[in-house]
Scaffold this active site. Structure first.
Site, short mmCIF file in Angstrom:
data_model
loop_
_atom_site.label_atom_id
_atom_site.label_comp_id
_atom_site.label_asym_id
_atom_site.label_seq_id
_atom_site.Cartn_x
_atom_site.Cartn_y
_atom_site.Cartn_z
N GLU A 172 -15.12 9.39 -25.85
CA GLU A 172 -15.40 10.50 -24.91
C GLU A 172 -15.62 11.79 -25.67
O GLU A 172 -14.99 12.81 -25.37
CB GLU A 172 -14.24 10.67 -23.93
CG GLU A 172 -13.91 9.39 -23.22
CD GLU A 172 -13.19 9.63 -21.91
OE1 GLU A 172 -13.07 10.79 -21.51
OE2 GLU A 172 -12.78 8.65 -21.28
N SER A 188 -10.08 5.52 -15.65
CA SER A 188 -9.03 5.80 -16.62
C SER A 188 -7.89 4.82 -16.37
O SER A 188 -7.61 4.46 -15.25
CB SER A 188 -8.54 7.24 -16.51
OG SER A 188 -8.15 7.52 -15.21
N GLY A 189 -7.28 4.36 -17.43
CA GLY A 189 -6.22 3.36 -17.30
C GLY A 189 -6.75 1.94 -17.35
O GLY A 189 -5.99 0.99 -17.25
#
Lengths: 576, 583
Positions: free
Chosen positions: A498, A370-371
């Protein structure tokens, strides 16, 4: 705000007024009616004085009473006309603002709280229109009444005007002071009230959290303090208001005494007759009313100015660029390419030097921590944002060459958490479709999305209300409705973000089955943290540290990409 | 909403008086009323004095002085009355708000679920005020009723004929009062309804602007928005017409009063039955009479409005709050928690039926089952947010109902599926509910353990970043990690985790799971999970389906013996293990 921007705001305010086409006819009619009402108010004191002086002929009384009723009727009509003018202005301002707030670019929404845009459209429009439709056309008649009264007094005797003039500075001063104080304290109350409401709103929405952390005593105390604070402010405010009202009334007495004593002097010296004095006494009421009205007008002008400025500021904002003339819905797009794309949110760089190709009609998956920038890539693909450097092309053409509308029509996007709008399940499935959809199509889409069964279990089937933000359905159900929506749209490019991350095993299996069907014959681009879902992708692009670390198939990446390998390890379950 | 009002109407006024009893400073209201009665005596003298002055008696110095004194006294008296009146009102308001707040903060979950948070807010902010306004109006009306009585007494003394003629106008006044009420009410309701529909429309689009844009739905949305705006427009015009038409009728009351006084008076004067001076005085009273009537009219309307508010507030005041204080404290030795034949119903639906199982002390118990099986309900019952409908939950041999509620909840750490954050800074949220001061080192440690440290320090203000300003910029996973840090710092004896790592990416999930595993060691933990690793490593697994316990045991035994469990695990297993395909 500097001078040039200020001018700009005023200019855009004028444009706003022009675009919203004011109902001039209504405004002018309202103005004339108010003038008429004022004219009648000028006659009354004289007539009353006559009657009170002993002219009790039935004809005089009847005339006066009929004039009174005429005034009521005229005021009634003027209320109607004013309200209609106001409503018309509200409507056109709202149309204007609606169009505006729907066509701003996404970065604007990121930087501005939605409630601001909402109140611009719903409240400020109303403030401005009641000012333009009611207060503005009313104002000249108030001036007319004021000056007319002075004129009549002057005709009686100039000394009466002088007598009145003595008290006017006092009235003005008082009006000014009370206006200031009242405004200040009213503001204070509004702020306190907003604080209290904000606090209450938050706590009342989170009662379970409070219980879980056993914070009843603390929050009880905090709420009590808030209430106490509001109470104190209110008491002070009312203390001040009462004081101001008293001052106002005392001033009225002073004015009357001046009128009486001065009048007595004038009558004794035979400048005027007693009868004229009586009329004069009645007319003074008009004068103080006139001053109050002017003060109110000033305050309303201020308020309207604020509303106008806020709306103009938004009206000044650039619309989202419409893009070129190419129509993606009507032609084959070809491959999508990122060429050395860089992007920052404010000062934070999110993507740098990103280059890759998404082949047409294949499945491409983005993976990464994430990121790493996965969602930003989607933001750019949706053309919510423009790259700061580099470019994105479709079939060799820059994406800007395609019209934005056709671009988004050609893309189906299923987000991580689906937002449903209030309405029925049907209206949510057909959302954004401009063509007519048959019942069979909807059913087919729902079935393919594995949504049909649970929809049929609902009391009203496809006509079941979803509740605000889809609150009456579970996450998995919302998600399947979003998939049905995407299916029905039959897009050239499908973006899946997602999609299954918040679902339990069963729902996940159902959604994934549906997705498989959706992937046929179109370009599918997905983000996944669940690596099992990307195994079969034609291409997997591994993002790391804001750029592309590796790209290839599952088998290739296992060999070549350290980041992919570490992601796999993390996902590996404990020994079974 | 309509339904609740209807229901409320059937109720008696008893709860109302019960609610008002302690919270209203009755003595002050009465004192204020007495002041009002005294002022009434003064008020009714003013028009007479004014009349005499206007009649030309301006050379009578004594009269002018009297006029000045009466007015000054009256103004001062009224100011005092307004101040005490508003103080009394605000004080009552405050008391009601505080009493209500005390209730709301401890409202049982069942009652809470029936409410809508946004209506609860207006219960405190506007409904309480409605109630006090009503009280204030009621007492004011009493004072002005007396005033009106005085005026009529004087009228009667001066001219019987005019008084009787005025009484003849009563039916007209009543007509003007009653007829517009309903029409006006409906028009207002329609206007407010369409306006709130329009506001809701704009709000929803602005909250979902990305959906609108990605669906390229700007045009149809604009059309729909314009439609909503037009409905509101039509309602506004309707309202304007209603108000405009009613205006002359409403105001005609003063016209009628004046006409009656003047015409009857003139006739009497021509018969020399009345002096001109008296007529002038009577005429001066005309606006006063109209003012009373308006006052009653508005008090009447307000009372109608307050009626609904009063009953709703009284109803909420009557709900029994959760009692924290029970029979035993929670300082006992660790023991197993036993669900003994527990059933739970919610809004007429059976969620759990006759569920029995044991949560062994110091071990991890996983609750597994398809969605809708009742897993979250088990955790809510354990947290004692709800009480079972049937059966008991015991802690060792002690029924949990007898243990102090605050002790119980303080000992448990509960992470819900989606964790709410409160406004304030990230630090405030991590330390929420801590009674002792917490050091920065502790906060950092907790954040690190929850894998939240990195993203928090990347925010512009780090731990001091305000949640409100971040708005929706925190992702679900980030919010969840803050909630986990909150739990880590609380260091509870019992842990209830409801899919705590849901919505996190694989790497974060595995790291946080490690932190949680570490935290759960040696503590009693109940975990609802769809994460395979958590399930497999649990000491005890409860398989739920449709509100019933299907099986209890360890992974090995259940996988062999329970078909439902095996199917569930296989479904998970197939998806969760891409690693198996490496080789």
């Amino acid at each position: 705000m500097d001078e040039s921007k200020k001018n700009h705001v005023w200019k855009s305010f004028l444009i706003l007024l022009k675009d919203s086409r004011l109902p001039w006819l209504f405004i002018i009619f309202k103005l004339l009616l108010s003038m008429g009402v004022s004219q009648l108010s000028l006659i009354f004191p004289d007539m009353t004085a006559q009657i009170l002086a002993g002219d009790l002929a039935v004809s005089t009384i009847t005339l006066m009473v009929s004039l009174m009723f005429l005034q009521y009727a005229a005021t009634g009509v003027s209320v109607i006309v004013g309200r209609m003018a106001g409503a018309k202005i509200t409507l056109s301002l709202r149309k204007f603002m609606l169009r505006k707030v729907l066509s701003l670019p996404i970065p604007f929404y990121d930087n501005n709280m939605p409630d601001r845009l909402i109140s611009r459209t719903t409240e400020d429009t109303q403030k401005l229109s009641s000012y333009l439709g009611d207060d503005v056309p009313n104002f000249p008649s108030q001036i007319y009444l004021f000056l007319g009264t002075l004129f009549i007094l002057f005709r009686y005797d100039w000394r009466l005007v002088a007598l009145t003039a003595v008290t006017i500075p006092v009235i003005l001063l008082l009006t000014f002071v009370s206006g200031r104080l009242g405004f200040k304290w009213n503001n204070r109350i509004q702020i306190k009230l907003a604080e209290l409401t904000g606090y209450l709103a938050e706590i009342l929405a989170n009662i379970p959290l409070l219980k879980v952390f056993v914070q009843e005593v603390k929050e009880d105390q905090k709420g009590q303090d808030n209430i106490e604070e509001l109470y104190k402010t209110k008491v002070k405010y009312q203390f001040i208001t009462a004081g101001l009202t008293a001052a106002d009334e005392l001033q009225g007495i002073v004015t009357n005494v001046v009128a009486i004593v001065g009048g007595a002097w004038l009558v004794t010296h035979e400048y005027i007759t007693l009868e004229i004095w009586m009329a004069y006494y009645l007319y003074t009421g008009n004068l103080s009313r006139g001053i109050t009205e002017m003060k109110l007008f000033w305050e309303r002008t201020k308020a309207a100015q604020g509303a106008a400025r806020r709306m103009s500021e938004i009206a000044m904002e650039q619309d989202e660029a419409a893009g070129g003339n190419l129509d993606l819905t009507k032609q084959d797009g070809g491959d999508l390419c990122f060429e050395q794309v860089g992007f920052s949110y404010g000062d934070t760089q999110v993507l740098r030097d990103m280059t890759f190709t998404i082949p047409a009609n294949k499945v491409t998956a983005f993976v990464g921590k994430s990121g790493a920038g996965k969602s930003t890539v989607f933001g750019l693909l949706e053309r919510f944002y423009d790259p700061d450097s580099g470019r994105i092309t479709m079939g060799g053409e820059s994406v800007d060459a395609y019209s934005l509308r056709s671009w988004r029509q050609a893309i189906g996007y299923v987000p991580q958490e689906t937002q449903l709008l209030s309405g029925t399940i049907r209206s949510n499935i057909t959302y954004g479709l401009e063509r007519q959809v048959t019942e069979e199509e909807i059913i087919r889409a729902a079935k393919a999305a594995n949504a049909y069964d649970f929809i049929m279990e609902q009391k009203n089937g496809f006509d079941t209300e979803t509740g605000e933000r889809g609150s009456k359905l579970s996450g998995g159900q919302c998600q399947r409705i979003a998939i049905a929506r995407a299916l029905l749209k039959d897009p050239k490019i499908l973006l899946l973000d997602e999609v299954t991350s918040s679902l339990d095993a069963e729902a996940k299996a159902a959604v994934e089955e549906a997705l498989e069907r959706l992937k046929d014959g179109r370009t599918t681009i997905m983000i996944a943290h669940d690596l099992s879902t990307v195994r079969d992708a034609d291409q997997i692009i591994v993002l790391d540290d804001r750029t592309v670390e590796a790209a290839g198939t599952h088998e290739e990446l296992i060999q070549t990409s350290p980041v992919y390998q570490s992601l796999l390890r993390a996902a590996q379950p404990a020994a079974l | 909403m309509k339904k609740t009002i209807k229901n409320a109407k059937k109720q008696s006024w008893k709860p109302f008086f019960k609610m008002m009893g302690k919270n209203v400073p009755w003595a002050w209201y009465v004192a204020n009323l007495v002041l009002g009665l005294i002022l009434a005596e003064l008020t009714v003298r003013v028009p007479e004095l004014t009349g005499r002055l206007m009649n030309g008696e301006i050379f009578d110095n004594a009269l002018v002085w009297q006029y000045v004194w009466v007015n000054v006294l009256l103004i001062l008296g009224r100011t005092i009355q307004v101040i005490t009146g508003s103080w009394v009102g605000n004080y009552t308001d405050r008391n009601l708000q505080r009493a209500l707040w005390k209730r709301l903060i401890r409202i049982p979950m069942r009652k809470y679920d029936e409410q809508n948070p946004s209506t609860l807010i207006s219960r405190v902010t506007s409904d309480c005020t409605q109630v006090t306004l009503f009280l204030g109006n009621f007492f004011n009306s009493l004072a002005s009723l007396y005033e009106m009585f005085l005026v009529f007494q004087m009228f009667y003394g001066m001219s019987r004929e005019i008084t009787l003629a005025l009484l003849l106008a009563v039916p007209y006044v009543l007509l003007v009062f009653i007829v517009p009420g309903r029409i006006l009410f409906r028009a207002t309701e329609r206007m407010q309804g369409t306006l709130s529909q329009f506001t809701n429309f704009v709000t929803e689009r602005m909250m979902n602007v990305k959906l609108v844009k990605s669906s390229a739905a700007e045009r149809p949305e604009l059309q729909a928005g314009i439609q909503a705006a037009e409905a509101s427009y039509k309602a506004e015009v309707h309202m304007g017409i209603v108000e405009g038409v009613l205006y002359p009728f409403k105001n005609s009351i003063s016209g009628v009063v004046e006409a009656v006084i003047l015409l009857v008076g003139a006739a009497m004067i021509s018969r020399s039955a009345l002096l001109l001076d008296d007529l002038v005085t009577l005429y001066m009273y005309a606006p006063l009479i109209a003012a009373y009537l308006f006052l009653y009219l508005s008090a009447f309307h307000q009372a109608k409005q307050a009626q609904g508010a009063t009953h709703v507030v009284a109803d909420l005041m009557q709900t029994k709050p959760e009692t924290m204080e029970r029979e035993t404290s929670f300082t006992q030795d660790a023991a197993d928690i036993v669900f003994d034949d527990v059933s739970f119903r919610y809004q007429d639906r059976d969620i759990l039926s006759h569920v029995s199982f044991t949560i062994p002390s110091g071990k991890v118990t996983a609750i597994v089952g398809p969605s809708g099986a009742g897993k979250t309900t088990v955790l809510s019952l354990l947290e004692r947010l709800y009480t079972p409908y049937e059966g008991t939950i015991r802690f060792g041999d002690t029924p949990v109902e007898t243990i102090h509620l605050d002790d119980w909840r303080a000992a448990a750490g509960y992470i819900q599926q989606t964790s709410p954050l409160l406004s304030g800074t990230i630090r405030d949220n991590i330390t929420y509910g801590m009674d002792r001061p917490v050091s920065d080192a502790e906060v950092i440690q907790a954040a690190k353990a929850a894998n939240a440290y990195d993203f928090i320090t990347k925010l512009p203000d780090g731990f001091s970043s305000s949640i409100g300003q971040l708005g929706g910029k925190l992702s679900g996973g980030e919010r969840q990690r803050i909630a986990i840090a909150r739990m880590i710092i609380k260091d509870p004896d019992y842990m209830l985790l409801d899919e705590a790592t849901c919505g996190l990416d694989a790497e974060n999930e595995s790291m946080i799971q490690k932190a949680l595993d570490h935290l759960m060691e040696g503590r009693t933990a109940v975990v609802v999970a769809h994460n395979l690793r958590t399930i497999v490593s649990a000491d005890n697994i409860v398989v739920l389906d449709r509100g019933k316990v299907q099986a209890v045991g360890t992974h090995e035994t259940l996988y062999k013996t329970n078909e439902l469990y095996r199917r569930y695990i296989d479904l998970q297993f197939d998806q969760d293990s891409p690693a198996n395909h490496i080789s």
